[in-house]
Design a protein around this motif. Structure first.
Motif, PDB file in Angstrom:
ATOM      1  N   CYS A  25      37.876 -39.809  13.930  1.00 18.43           N
ATOM      2  CA  CYS A  25      38.181 -38.383  13.830  1.00 18.43           C
ATOM      3  C   CYS A  25      37.627 -37.851  12.532  1.00 18.43           C
ATOM      4  O   CYS A  25      38.238 -37.987  11.508  1.00 18.43           O
ATOM      5  CB  CYS A  25      39.681 -38.190  13.884  1.00 18.43           C
ATOM      6  SG  CYS A  25      40.114 -36.499  14.100  1.00 18.43           S
ATOM      7  N   THR A  26      36.454 -37.303  12.558  1.00 17.99           N
ATOM      8  CA  THR A  26      35.862 -36.809  11.331  1.00 17.99           C
ATOM      9  C   THR A  26      36.510 -35.507  10.928  1.00 17.99           C
ATOM     10  O   THR A  26      36.878 -34.699  11.759  1.00 17.99           O
ATOM     11  CB  THR A  26      34.360 -36.562  11.551  1.00 17.99           C
ATOM     12  OG1 THR A  26      34.216 -35.653  12.622  1.00 17.99           O
ATOM     13  CG2 THR A  26      33.666 -37.847  11.866  1.00 17.99           C
ATOM     14  N   ALA A  28      37.027 -31.784   9.673  1.00 15.52           N
ATOM     15  CA  ALA A  28      36.269 -30.561   9.919  1.00 15.52           C
ATOM     16  C   ALA A  28      35.539 -30.189   8.643  1.00 15.52           C
ATOM     17  O   ALA A  28      35.995 -30.461   7.560  1.00 15.52           O
ATOM     18  CB  ALA A  28      37.229 -29.442  10.311  1.00 15.52           C
ATOM     19  N   GLN A  33      35.123 -21.925   9.101  1.00 21.06           N
ATOM     20  CA  GLN A  33      34.414 -22.303  10.323  1.00 21.06           C
ATOM     21  C   GLN A  33      33.649 -21.096  10.842  1.00 21.06           C
ATOM     22  O   GLN A  33      34.049 -19.965  10.639  1.00 21.06           O
ATOM     23  CB  GLN A  33      35.427 -22.714  11.393  1.00 21.06           C
ATOM     24  CG  GLN A  33      36.040 -24.068  11.119  1.00 21.06           C
ATOM     25  CD  GLN A  33      35.149 -25.186  11.538  1.00 21.06           C
ATOM     26  OE1 GLN A  33      33.975 -24.983  11.779  1.00 21.06           O
ATOM     27  NE2 GLN A  33      35.674 -26.372  11.604  1.00 21.06           N
ATOM     28  N   SER A 208      46.411 -35.624  13.274  1.00 19.20           N
ATOM     29  CA  SER A 208      45.396 -35.676  14.331  1.00 19.20           C
ATOM     30  C   SER A 208      45.789 -36.610  15.465  1.00 19.20           C
ATOM     31  O   SER A 208      45.431 -36.378  16.621  1.00 19.20           O
ATOM     32  CB  SER A 208      44.044 -36.087  13.745  1.00 19.20           C
ATOM     33  OG  SER A 208      44.158 -37.267  12.973  1.00 19.20           O
ATOM     34  N   TYR A 212      45.630 -34.898  19.258  1.00 21.20           N
ATOM     35  CA  TYR A 212      44.701 -35.323  20.305  1.00 21.20           C
ATOM     36  C   TYR A 212      45.391 -36.115  21.411  1.00 21.20           C
ATOM     37  O   TYR A 212      44.741 -36.540  22.370  1.00 21.20           O
ATOM     38  CB  TYR A 212      43.571 -36.168  19.718  1.00 21.20           C
ATOM     39  CG  TYR A 212      42.534 -35.364  18.958  1.00 21.20           C
ATOM     40  CD1 TYR A 212      41.461 -34.774  19.619  1.00 21.20           C
ATOM     41  CD2 TYR A 212      42.634 -35.194  17.580  1.00 21.20           C
ATOM     42  CE1 TYR A 212      40.510 -34.037  18.926  1.00 21.20           C
ATOM     43  CE2 TYR A 212      41.690 -34.464  16.873  1.00 21.20           C
ATOM     44  CZ  TYR A 212      40.631 -33.888  17.547  1.00 21.20           C
ATOM     45  OH  TYR A 212      39.690 -33.151  16.860  1.00 21.20           O
ATOM     46  N   ARG A 231      37.679 -24.780  20.227  1.00 19.87           N
ATOM     47  CA  ARG A 231      36.352 -24.658  19.621  1.00 19.87           C
ATOM     48  C   ARG A 231      36.299 -23.347  18.835  1.00 19.87           C
ATOM     49  O   ARG A 231      35.237 -22.816  18.540  1.00 19.87           O
ATOM     50  CB  ARG A 231      35.305 -24.707  20.741  1.00 19.87           C
ATOM     51  CG  ARG A 231      33.846 -24.576  20.332  1.00 19.87           C
ATOM     52  CD  ARG A 231      33.400 -25.651  19.358  1.00 19.87           C
ATOM     53  NE  ARG A 231      31.971 -25.613  19.120  1.00 19.87           N
ATOM     54  CZ  ARG A 231      31.317 -24.628  18.520  1.00 19.87           C
ATOM     55  NH1 ARG A 231      31.951 -23.558  18.101  1.00 19.87           N
ATOM     56  NH2 ARG A 231      30.016 -24.702  18.337  1.00 19.87           N
ATOM     57  N   SER A 249      40.573 -30.214  17.263  1.00 19.64           N
ATOM     58  CA  SER A 249      39.317 -29.477  17.198  1.00 19.64           C
ATOM     59  C   SER A 249      38.293 -30.051  18.164  1.00 19.64           C
ATOM     60  O   SER A 249      38.148 -31.266  18.289  1.00 19.64           O
ATOM     61  CB  SER A 249      38.761 -29.534  15.776  1.00 19.64           C
ATOM     62  OG  SER A 249      37.448 -29.000  15.726  1.00 19.64           O
ATOM     63  N   TYR A 251      35.120 -28.940  17.757  1.00 21.00           N
ATOM     64  CA  TYR A 251      33.849 -28.882  17.036  1.00 21.00           C
ATOM     65  C   TYR A 251      33.266 -30.279  16.961  1.00 21.00           C
ATOM     66  O   TYR A 251      32.054 -30.466  16.949  1.00 21.00           O
ATOM     67  CB  TYR A 251      34.065 -28.320  15.632  1.00 21.00           C
ATOM     68  CG  TYR A 251      34.227 -26.821  15.574  1.00 21.00           C
ATOM     69  CD1 TYR A 251      33.117 -25.991  15.467  1.00 21.00           C
ATOM     70  CD2 TYR A 251      35.487 -26.237  15.630  1.00 21.00           C
ATOM     71  CE1 TYR A 251      33.259 -24.608  15.411  1.00 21.00           C
ATOM     72  CE2 TYR A 251      35.636 -24.862  15.569  1.00 21.00           C
ATOM     73  CZ  TYR A 251      34.522 -24.046  15.463  1.00 21.00           C
ATOM     74  OH  TYR A 251      34.674 -22.679  15.409  1.00 21.00           O
ATOM     75  N   ASP A 252      34.136 -31.274  16.864  1.00 20.30           N
ATOM     76  CA  ASP A 252      33.716 -32.675  16.888  1.00 20.30           C
ATOM     77  C   ASP A 252      33.761 -33.145  18.341  1.00 20.30           C
ATOM     78  O   ASP A 252      34.799 -33.560  18.858  1.00 20.30           O
ATOM     79  CB  ASP A 252      34.661 -33.509  16.015  1.00 20.30           C
ATOM     80  CG  ASP A 252      34.233 -34.965  15.917  1.00 20.30           C
ATOM     81  OD1 ASP A 252      33.425 -35.410  16.757  1.00 20.30           O
ATOM     82  OD2 ASP A 252      34.713 -35.653  15.010  1.00 20.30           O
ATOM     83  N   ALA A 254      32.468 -35.730  19.819  1.00 16.26           N
ATOM     84  CA  ALA A 254      32.713 -37.160  20.033  1.00 16.26           C
ATOM     85  C   ALA A 254      34.209 -37.467  20.045  1.00 16.26           C
ATOM     86  O   ALA A 254      34.691 -38.256  20.860  1.00 16.26           O
ATOM     87  CB  ALA A 254      32.008 -37.981  18.950  1.00 16.26           C
ATOM     88  N   THR A 255      34.962 -36.849  19.140  1.00 18.18           N
ATOM     89  CA  THR A 255      36.393 -37.112  19.087  1.00 18.18           C
ATOM     90  C   THR A 255      37.099 -36.533  20.304  1.00 18.18           C
ATOM     91  O   THR A 255      38.000 -37.163  20.880  1.00 18.18           O
ATOM     92  CB  THR A 255      37.000 -36.536  17.794  1.00 18.18           C
ATOM     93  OG1 THR A 255      36.398 -37.196  16.684  1.00 18.18           O
ATOM     94  CG2 THR A 255      38.499 -36.749  17.745  1.00 18.18           C
TER      95      THR A 255
END
Length: 396
Positions: A25-26, A28, A33, A208, A212, A231, A249, A251-252, A254-255
């Protein structure tokens, strides 16, 4: 609450840790944003979408975007699913899940609630036809906190979540650009009040791992996982971190995809609600199409979107279905397209999405959704078909 749904479990920290392990989980990006590829703030859904116009909900529609011949009262947007249901010895019956768009409690809705009435009264019977109903709760609820420094901030009375539950809503996503309008304490109060009303919360949490994690509901022996992503984030710090509250989020990518894959390991069906797109744009934009592909490849069978405050098209890909924007639902609305909305009801069996129906609804002057019928419903279905693949919008 809708009949037939027994809340089995919320997969919390342990589950979400697995998600984060799958894709890391990178955090943000620091700073503000991007406004979400949208500039104007008008109308309904988020703070500024305030001018949503009455949406129509009430007549059935089905799986493909081919408009049907004008029908008697219930108008039907029909199409043959691209995948036929497979014969199976599995005795479990199909499940029906309903999705609705943006919900808040701003005036004039606040006045309806204060008077002791339920602003969802006219659609309660329609929502009750599904096993589970999912909404986007685009507001803080309660009295905690102070308003953020942004153009529009929403905070509703606790009566709002009670009204949602009484009308048949079961799951609410708080992954949107209004959940933190009154800060983190207000987000915690919103979650507590919604839970006390009997609603399942997705899309946000104290960290997070929780944000998620899905809500998993057992419906007649089928385990259905619900995930919420956004998003659209006014500030980067609105995204949940490893030890900070916030939202899931998207925006990532992959997560978000990892969360879907992890949920698919624990459930028969994975359904996703996403806050995305461009306000007032009737067609999906690039990030919606990119995220759609990633989530379906990860195992999502339904993606229901919101934030544009207008209806966007519906697309079926094999056994998966995408409704790019369901528009407003219980939302203040001025004259115009922001009042047109509906209830998307999806049927799921062993093959995935075997059927779907869109029931047109119109938002009235009190901000309440009212089912449509006859010619009015037909016009909404024709608009939906025109914005679906094969119509005016591009999906490549």
């Amino acid at each position: 609450m809708t009949s037939g749904a027994s809340i089995e479990a919320l997969l919390r920290v342990g589950f979400a840790l697995a998600v984060l392990a799958l894709a890391g989980c990178t955090a943000a990006p620091a700073g503000r944003q991007p406004p979400n590829d949208v500039t104007s703030r008008a109308a309904v859904r988020e703070p500024a979408d305030g001018s949503a116009s009455p949406a129509e909900a009430g007549q059935p529609v089905r799986a493909d975007p081919t408009p049907s011949a004008p029908a008697t009262p219930p108008a039907t947007f029909t199409a043959t699913p691209s995948v036929s249901p497979t014969q199976s010895a599995d005795p479990r019956p199909p499940v029906r899940i309903a999705f609705i768009g943006d919900v808040h409690g701003q005036p004039p809705i606040a006045g309806v609630l204060a008077g002791g009435d339920n602003p969802l009264e006219d659609v309660a019977a329609l929502l009750a036809e599904a096993d589970v109903t999912v909404a986007n709760l685009e507001t803080a609820v309660g009295s905690s906190g102070a308003a953020a420094d942004k153009d529009f901030t929403f905070q509703a009375a606790p009566a709002l979540v009670d009204a949602l539950a009484a009308a048949g809503v079961d799951v609410v996503s708080v992954a949107n650009n209004h959940a933190l309008d009154f800060g983190r304490d207000a987000l915690a109060e919103t979650s507590a009040l919604a839970s006390a009303a009997g609603l399942q919360i997705i899309g946000a949490g104290p960290d997070s791992a929780h944000a998620y994690a899905p809500a998993v509901i057992d419906i007649g022996g089928r385990r259905v996982a619900f995930l919420g992503f956004t998003r659209v984030l006014p500030e980067a710090h609105w995204a949940a971190g490893p030890s900070s509250p916030g939202m899931a989020s998207a925006y990532d990518i992959a997560t978000a995809a990892a969360a879907v894959r992890a949920a698919a390991q624990h459930a028969d069906h994975v359904l996703v609600t996403v806050h995305w797109g461009q306000e007032r744009n009737p067609c999906p934009v690039g990030h919606q199409l990119e995220l759609t592909t990633a989530l379906i490849e990860a195992g999502a069978q339904v993606i229901a979107g919101h934030h544009p405050h207008v209806l966007q098209g519906v697309e079926q890909r094999g056994g998966a279905l995408i409704a790019y924007s369901l528009g407003n639902f219980l939302f203040y609305a001025g004259p115009g397209e922001g009042r047109t909305t509906g209830v998307l009801t999806v049927t799921l069996d062993d093959a995935g999405v075997s059927d779907w129906v869109f029931s047109p609804v119109q938002i009235d002057d009190r901000g309440s959704p009212v089912p449509l019928a006859g010619a009015e419903a037909d016009r909404v279905l024709e608009t939906l078909a025109e914005r679906s693949p094969g119509g005016a919008c591009r999906f490549d």
